[in-house]
Design a protein around this motif. Sequence first.
Motif, short mmCIF file in Angstrom:
data_model
loop_
_atom_site.label_atom_id
_atom_site.label_comp_id
_atom_site.label_asym_id
_atom_site.label_seq_id
_atom_site.Cartn_x
_atom_site.Cartn_y
_atom_site.Cartn_z
N LEU A 56 2.27 -38.66 -135.05
CA LEU A 56 0.80 -38.54 -135.34
C LEU A 56 0.95 -39.80 -134.92
CD1 LEU A 56 -0.75 -38.09 -138.89
CD2 LEU A 56 -1.64 -37.12 -136.81
N VAL A 57 2.22 -41.07 -135.10
CA VAL A 57 2.17 -42.08 -134.32
C VAL A 57 1.79 -41.63 -132.56
CG1 VAL A 57 3.71 -43.73 -134.23
CG2 VAL A 57 3.00 -43.28 -135.93
N GLU A 62 0.20 -41.64 -127.11
CA GLU A 62 -0.02 -41.30 -125.73
C GLU A 62 -1.37 -41.32 -125.56
OE1 GLU A 62 2.11 -36.92 -126.70
OE2 GLU A 62 4.19 -37.83 -126.01
N SER A 63 -2.77 -40.63 -126.72
CA SER A 63 -4.13 -40.87 -126.06
C SER A 63 -3.90 -41.74 -125.78
CB SER A 63 -4.18 -40.64 -127.77
OG SER A 63 -4.55 -40.96 -128.25
N MET A 64 -3.66 -42.89 -125.97
CA MET A 64 -3.84 -44.59 -125.63
C MET A 64 -3.27 -44.71 -124.18
SD MET A 64 -6.56 -44.48 -128.10
CE MET A 64 -7.21 -46.17 -127.27
N LEU A 65 -2.46 -44.21 -124.18
CA LEU A 65 -1.91 -44.51 -122.62
C LEU A 65 -1.86 -43.23 -121.76
CD1 LEU A 65 0.98 -46.33 -124.20
CD2 LEU A 65 -0.72 -46.84 -123.06
N GLU A 66 -0.74 -41.78 -122.26
CA GLU A 66 -0.68 -41.18 -120.31
C GLU A 66 -2.24 -40.39 -120.31
OE1 GLU A 66 2.22 -41.25 -123.20
OE2 GLU A 66 3.39 -42.45 -122.09
N ARG A 67 -2.68 -39.69 -121.74
CA ARG A 67 -3.33 -38.79 -121.85
C ARG A 67 -5.62 -40.00 -121.76
NH1 ARG A 67 -1.99 -35.28 -126.16
NH2 ARG A 67 -2.90 -36.53 -127.41
N TRP A 68 -5.10 -40.74 -121.35
CA TRP A 68 -6.14 -42.20 -121.73
C TRP A 68 -8.02 -41.27 -120.76
CZ3 TRP A 68 -9.07 -44.18 -124.86
CH2 TRP A 68 -10.32 -45.28 -124.74
N VAL A 69 -8.85 -40.72 -121.74
CA VAL A 69 -9.96 -40.43 -120.30
C VAL A 69 -11.12 -41.21 -119.61
CG1 VAL A 69 -9.59 -38.11 -121.21
CG2 VAL A 69 -10.83 -39.65 -122.09
N ASN A 70 -10.78 -42.92 -120.65
CA ASN A 70 -11.89 -42.92 -120.12
C ASN A 70 -13.45 -42.97 -120.50
OD1 ASN A 70 -12.27 -45.49 -119.67
ND2 ASN A 70 -13.25 -45.98 -117.31
N VAL A 91 -4.25 -49.75 -139.57
CA VAL A 91 -2.81 -49.37 -139.63
C VAL A 91 -2.59 -49.14 -137.81
CG1 VAL A 91 -3.18 -48.23 -141.37
CG2 VAL A 91 -3.38 -46.95 -139.94
N LEU A 92 -4.03 -48.69 -136.77
CA LEU A 92 -4.21 -48.98 -135.23
C LEU A 92 -2.93 -49.66 -134.98
CD1 LEU A 92 -4.80 -47.30 -133.35
CD2 LEU A 92 -6.87 -48.91 -132.80
N GLU A 93 -3.02 -50.82 -135.60
CA GLU A 93 -2.01 -51.96 -134.44
C GLU A 93 -0.81 -51.77 -135.11
OE1 GLU A 93 -1.63 -56.61 -134.83
OE2 GLU A 93 -3.12 -55.28 -134.88
N ASN A 94 -0.05 -51.27 -136.38
CA ASN A 94 0.88 -50.53 -136.43
C ASN A 94 2.07 -49.56 -135.87
OD1 ASN A 94 1.04 -52.88 -138.45
ND2 ASN A 94 0.65 -51.64 -140.11
N VAL A 95 0.08 -48.69 -135.44
CA VAL A 95 0.51 -47.02 -134.53
C VAL A 95 1.15 -48.11 -133.65
CG1 VAL A 95 -0.29 -45.05 -133.60
CG2 VAL A 95 -0.42 -45.78 -136.39
N LYS A 103 2.23 -51.95 -122.25
CA LYS A 103 1.82 -50.92 -122.93
C LYS A 103 0.40 -51.33 -123.91
CE LYS A 103 4.74 -47.26 -121.08
NZ LYS A 103 5.36 -46.11 -121.80
N TYR A 104 1.61 -51.76 -124.28
CA TYR A 104 0.52 -52.90 -126.32
C TYR A 104 -0.81 -53.06 -125.94
CZ TYR A 104 -0.61 -55.42 -130.65
OH TYR A 104 -0.69 -55.18 -131.23
N ASP A 105 -0.71 -54.30 -124.65
CA ASP A 105 -1.70 -54.51 -124.31
C ASP A 105 -2.92 -53.46 -123.34
OD1 ASP A 105 -0.48 -56.71 -125.17
OD2 ASP A 105 -0.14 -57.23 -122.75
#
Length: 142
Positions: A56-57, A62-70, A91-95, A103-105
């Motif tokens: 899940l993490v 990946e959904s926020m980085l590689e597979r981001w669709v905007n 828990v999103l920040e921990n993920v 990449k975090y930014d």
Amino acid sequence: GETWNPFKLQYQLRNVRERIAKALVEKGILTTEKQNFLLFDMTTHPVSNATEKQRLVKKLQESMLERWVNDPHRMDRRTLALLVLAHSSDVLENVLASLADDKYDVAMNRTKDLLDMDPEVEAAKAKGTEMIWAVLAAFNKS
């Protein structure tokens, strides 16, 4: 009547945590333990299947980085719901914490842009995601 009104969601969420924990225990992802906290005993649910948590993490990262669709309307509905629930559960920040700084930014900025959208406007734009946006609206108001 009122049980399906998404604007009364905060009243419906009383025992959700316990129901979700029970379902995850039945699936073997969590276990149930009693812990003693000085004056009282409390039931806790530690993770017993770390591979499912890691899956899940990774999916969220990946959904926020590689597979981001905007565009949230082109995003997979389950992924959108998972992002909203992870944010609402704090828990999103921990993920995203295990990512490199750059990449975090990027992931946090994309998440912030997504969660800052007006849920009522977004719910009206596309069919099938109204409940997800209603959940976000309910958590944003509380």
